[in-house]
Design a protein around this motif. Structure first.
Motif, short mmCIF file in Angstrom:
data_model
loop_
_atom_site.label_atom_id
_atom_site.label_comp_id
_atom_site.label_asym_id
_atom_site.label_seq_id
_atom_site.Cartn_x
_atom_site.Cartn_y
_atom_site.Cartn_z
N ARG A 4 0.87 -1.20 0.05
CA ARG A 4 0.08 0.05 0.18
C ARG A 4 0.92 1.28 0.03
O ARG A 4 1.86 1.47 0.75
N SER A 5 0.55 2.09 -0.79
CA SER A 5 1.44 3.34 -0.87
C SER A 5 0.53 4.47 -0.12
O SER A 5 1.01 5.73 0.25
N GLU A 6 -0.67 4.14 0.14
CA GLU A 6 -1.53 5.11 0.94
C GLU A 6 -1.40 4.80 2.52
O GLU A 6 -1.25 3.47 2.74
N ALA A 7 -1.71 5.83 3.34
CA ALA A 7 -1.90 5.52 4.85
C ALA A 7 -3.10 4.62 5.10
O ALA A 7 -4.20 4.94 4.45
N LEU A 8 -3.16 3.84 6.26
CA LEU A 8 -4.41 3.16 6.76
C LEU A 8 -5.17 4.40 7.55
O LEU A 8 -4.56 4.91 8.41
N SER A 9 -6.19 4.60 7.15
CA SER A 9 -7.14 5.51 7.89
C SER A 9 -7.99 4.86 9.07
O SER A 9 -8.60 3.98 8.59
N VAL A 10 -8.14 5.39 10.15
CA VAL A 10 -8.29 4.65 11.52
C VAL A 10 -9.19 5.95 12.20
O VAL A 10 -8.80 6.90 12.30
N CYS A 11 -10.32 5.02 12.70
CA CYS A 11 -11.29 5.78 13.50
C CYS A 11 -11.21 5.18 14.86
O CYS A 11 -11.32 4.02 14.76
N VAL A 12 -10.79 5.72 15.98
CA VAL A 12 -10.88 5.23 17.47
C VAL A 12 -12.36 5.61 18.02
O VAL A 12 -12.67 6.94 17.98
N ALA A 13 -13.21 4.52 18.21
CA ALA A 13 -14.33 4.86 18.99
C ALA A 13 -14.37 4.41 20.36
O ALA A 13 -14.24 3.43 20.64
N GLY A 14 -14.60 5.33 21.32
CA GLY A 14 -14.67 4.94 22.79
C GLY A 14 -13.52 5.39 23.36
O GLY A 14 -12.21 4.87 22.85
N LEU A 15 -13.42 6.28 24.12
CA LEU A 15 -12.11 6.82 24.92
C LEU A 15 -12.07 6.16 26.09
O LEU A 15 -11.54 7.02 27.07
N GLY A 16 -12.36 5.05 26.73
CA GLY A 16 -12.10 4.45 27.79
C GLY A 16 -10.81 4.40 28.17
O GLY A 16 -9.95 4.95 27.23
N VAL A 17 -10.36 3.34 28.98
CA VAL A 17 -8.95 3.19 29.29
C VAL A 17 -8.05 2.55 27.85
O VAL A 17 -7.47 2.99 27.26
N MET A 18 -8.77 1.46 27.29
CA MET A 18 -8.11 0.97 26.04
C MET A 18 -8.29 1.86 25.00
O MET A 18 -7.47 1.93 24.14
N GLY A 19 -9.51 2.95 24.82
CA GLY A 19 -9.38 3.87 23.76
C GLY A 19 -8.46 4.77 23.74
O GLY A 19 -7.78 5.10 22.90
#
Length: 71
Positions: A4-19
């Protein structure tokens, strides 16, 4: 392995301890771009925005899906 020449686009859902952990890890990975954060709690959402200002934050996942594209 994919070339892949493009970055992997990520969304993080939920910002508890693990988020919060996921935010730090995603932000540190080469070839990965944090493009959205989802958290219903306004204080946690604001904290994420202060630490990761280039990633828009949303209260609901539906808002993030409508406004951004991620893998």
């Amino acid at each position: 392995m994919s070339d892949r020449s493009e970055a992997l686009s990520v969304c993080v859902a939920g910002l508890g301890v693990m988020g919060g952990y996921h935010l730090r890890v995603v932000d540190s990975l080469p070839g990965v771009e944090l493009v959205a954060v989802v958290e219903p709690n306004p204080e946690r959402r604001q904290s994420a925005l202060e630490l990761y200002p280039r990633a828009p934050s949303f209260r609901r996942i539906e808002e993030a899906l409508a406004a951004t594209q991620f893998d």
